[in-house]
Design a protein around this motif. Structure first.
Motif, PDB file in Angstrom:
ATOM      1  N   PRO A 144     -49.286  32.650 -79.825  1.00 55.06           N
ATOM      2  CA  PRO A 144     -49.824  32.975 -78.510  1.00 55.06           C
ATOM      3  C   PRO A 144     -50.653  31.835 -77.934  1.00 55.06           C
ATOM      4  O   PRO A 144     -51.077  30.947 -78.674  1.00 55.06           O
ATOM      5  CB  PRO A 144     -50.717  34.186 -78.795  1.00 55.06           C
ATOM      6  N   GLN A 148     -54.129  34.648 -74.308  1.00 53.75           N
ATOM      7  CA  GLN A 148     -53.609  35.877 -74.922  1.00 53.75           C
ATOM      8  C   GLN A 148     -54.481  36.300 -76.103  1.00 53.75           C
ATOM      9  O   GLN A 148     -54.711  37.489 -76.317  1.00 53.75           O
ATOM     10  CB  GLN A 148     -52.156  35.669 -75.372  1.00 53.75           C
ATOM     11  N   SER A 152     -56.525  39.781 -76.257  1.00 54.68           N
ATOM     12  CA  SER A 152     -56.281  40.745 -77.342  1.00 54.68           C
ATOM     13  C   SER A 152     -57.580  41.337 -77.876  1.00 54.68           C
ATOM     14  O   SER A 152     -57.573  42.327 -78.588  1.00 54.68           O
ATOM     15  CB  SER A 152     -55.523  40.072 -78.485  1.00 54.68           C
ATOM     16  N   CYS A 345     -52.864  41.288 -82.713  1.00 54.42           N
ATOM     17  CA  CYS A 345     -53.198  41.133 -81.296  1.00 54.42           C
ATOM     18  C   CYS A 345     -52.360  42.138 -80.508  1.00 54.42           C
ATOM     19  O   CYS A 345     -51.226  41.840 -80.146  1.00 54.42           O
ATOM     20  CB  CYS A 345     -52.877  39.713 -80.811  1.00 54.42           C
ATOM     21  N   THR A 347     -52.164  43.248 -77.509  1.00 55.90           N
ATOM     22  CA  THR A 347     -51.684  43.055 -76.142  1.00 55.90           C
ATOM     23  C   THR A 347     -50.719  41.884 -76.007  1.00 55.90           C
ATOM     24  O   THR A 347     -50.252  41.594 -74.928  1.00 55.90           O
ATOM     25  CB  THR A 347     -52.860  42.812 -75.181  1.00 55.90           C
ATOM     26  N   LEU A 348     -50.439  41.197 -77.102  1.00 54.53           N
ATOM     27  CA  LEU A 348     -49.547  40.050 -76.975  1.00 54.53           C
ATOM     28  C   LEU A 348     -48.142  40.513 -76.651  1.00 54.53           C
ATOM     29  O   LEU A 348     -47.637  41.441 -77.259  1.00 54.53           O
ATOM     30  CB  LEU A 348     -49.511  39.253 -78.280  1.00 54.53           C
TER      31      LEU A 348
END
Ligand code: ATP
Length: 379
Positions: A144, A148, A152, A345, A347-348
């Protein structure tokens, strides 16, 4: 068949083709089946079904999927047709193709990357023009990126953050040695490769070339700090984008480092413009107030990167990298596993691969907006 002509399928799939062909009445159905089996990506399926298959071929590469889009370009994951290695291809956005500034900025990135060769700066492999579309083929950086990572919510260990900043400083030093100033250093333009061990600077579209300035002076990027992200721009860049120097990149790197360590940028509240203007008249809140447990001496390094006057910063990005090294080395030596645990993470985004999720029927028939714009018949 177009799929054969374009050599879109992996060679090991071709053995099964005759049997499959017999089962499907037409090429459209067969294409949909290939997507269902994940032999083709959704993007490839959509474009083939819309009759834009040839536009999947860009020079020696075949487009695999779309990675993202920035102010200037659309970025695709691609695969070399002979060697199979991945690449990222940035294509000038259709709405910028007739725009002199847009084209100039894109070509500036192409020229700048062509002069650079450093492990901490994304490598350029190739560039070209198809119809009205300029494209740049780069090393694929899986990420990422640091934006990002921040999004996260994961707080990276201090040693990792310092190692990332140290590597970014080395990449910047390489650029500076070649007369280039990045001017858009921010977490989203610092991405990770090799399982989080290696930092790559991306997006040098706002680069300032001290050796060969543009014919139109610097009008191209007078609003450079607005084009970039105001939360990371140096005071001198806020005041006058033309006055940026090598040390301006240090300030932006300092803001990035601050954000990663403290979880917030040095100036918060208000509007982006008011925050940017405060930077001109106020010093950043010392990071030690937000992070009292930082190793001794690190707050001073961050403070020096964020000095309001360029002469208060390090004499070079290399000196900044050296100042960060003691804080980085301690933890990096101990880390022999993947440094950034991408799975932690949440939301990646999942980066597209040839084995991505199968397309739905409606997705397969979506209008391939981008396809309309790439390829010889686009112009
Ligand atoms: N070489 C690369 N490998 C992998 N992903 C990349 C690469 N270059 C860019 N990207 C990704 O593609 C997306 C668009 O990148 P791009 O550089 O065009 O725009 P940006 O940095 O988001 O915006 P802007 O150009 O407006 O500053 C981003 O998510 C970026 O991380």
């Amino acid at each position: 068949m177009l799929i054969d002509q374009l050599a879109l399928l992996a060679p090991e799939r071709c053995a099964d083709l005759d049997g499959l062909r017999a089962q499907f009445a037409c090429e459209e159905q067969l294409t949909a089946e290939f997507v269902r089996r994940k032999w083709l990506t959704q993007l490839q399926g959509r474009w083939l079904l819309r009759g834009h298959g040839p536009r999947l071929i860009v020079g020696s590469y075949v487009l695999v999927d779309r990675i993202g889009e920035g102010g200037m370009g659309q970025v695709f994951l691609a695969r070399h047709r002979t060697f199979g290695r991945p690449a990222a291809i940035k294509v000038l956005r259709p709405d910028r193709r007739d725009n002199r500034r847009g084209r100039a900025r894109f070509l500036r990135e192409v020229r700048a990357l062509g002069r650079l060769d450093h492990p901490n700066v994304v490598h350029a492999y190739d560039a070209g023009v198809i119809g009205r579309a300029c494209y740049l083929v780069m090393e694929y950086v899986p990420g990422p990126d640091l934006a990002q990572v921040i999004a996260s919510g994961e707080r990276l260990p201090v040693g990792h953050v310092c190692e990332y900043a140290r590597q970014a400083a080395l990449g910047l030093h390489h650029m500076h040695e070649r007369g280039l100033i990045h001017r858009d250093v921010k977490p989203g333009n610092v991405s990770l490769a090799e399982g989080g061990r290696v930092v790559k600077l991306l997006d040098v579209g706002l680069v300032k070339d001290r050796v060969a300035p543009d014919a139109d002076g610097d009008a191209l990027t007078q609003a450079g700090w607005l084009v970039g992200t105001a939360d990371y721009a140096s005071p001198e860049q806020v005041l006058n984008a033309r006055s940026v120097g090598r040390r301006s990149d240090q300030y932006a790197l300092g803001c990035t480092l601050y954000h990663l360590l403290a979880g917030e940028v040095p100036f918060t509240g208000g509007t982006p413009v008011s925050r940017a203007l405060r930077r001109v008249t106020e010093n950043a809140r010392p990071i030690s107030e937000l992070c009292p447990d930082l190793p001794t001496g690190l707050s001073e390094v961050v403070g020096r990167l964020l000095a309001r006057e360029p002469k208060g910063r390090f004499p070079s990005a290399l000196a900044a990298a050296e100042a960060l090294a003691p804080f980085a080395a301690l933890l990096v030596k101990a880390a022999d596993e993947t440094i950034v645990h991408i799975s932690t993470c949440p939301t990646l985004p999942t980066l597209p691969t040839i084995d991505g999720p199968a397309a739905t029927e409606s997705e397969l028939h979506e209008e391939p907006e981008v396809a309309q714009q790439i390829g010889p018949s686009a112009g």
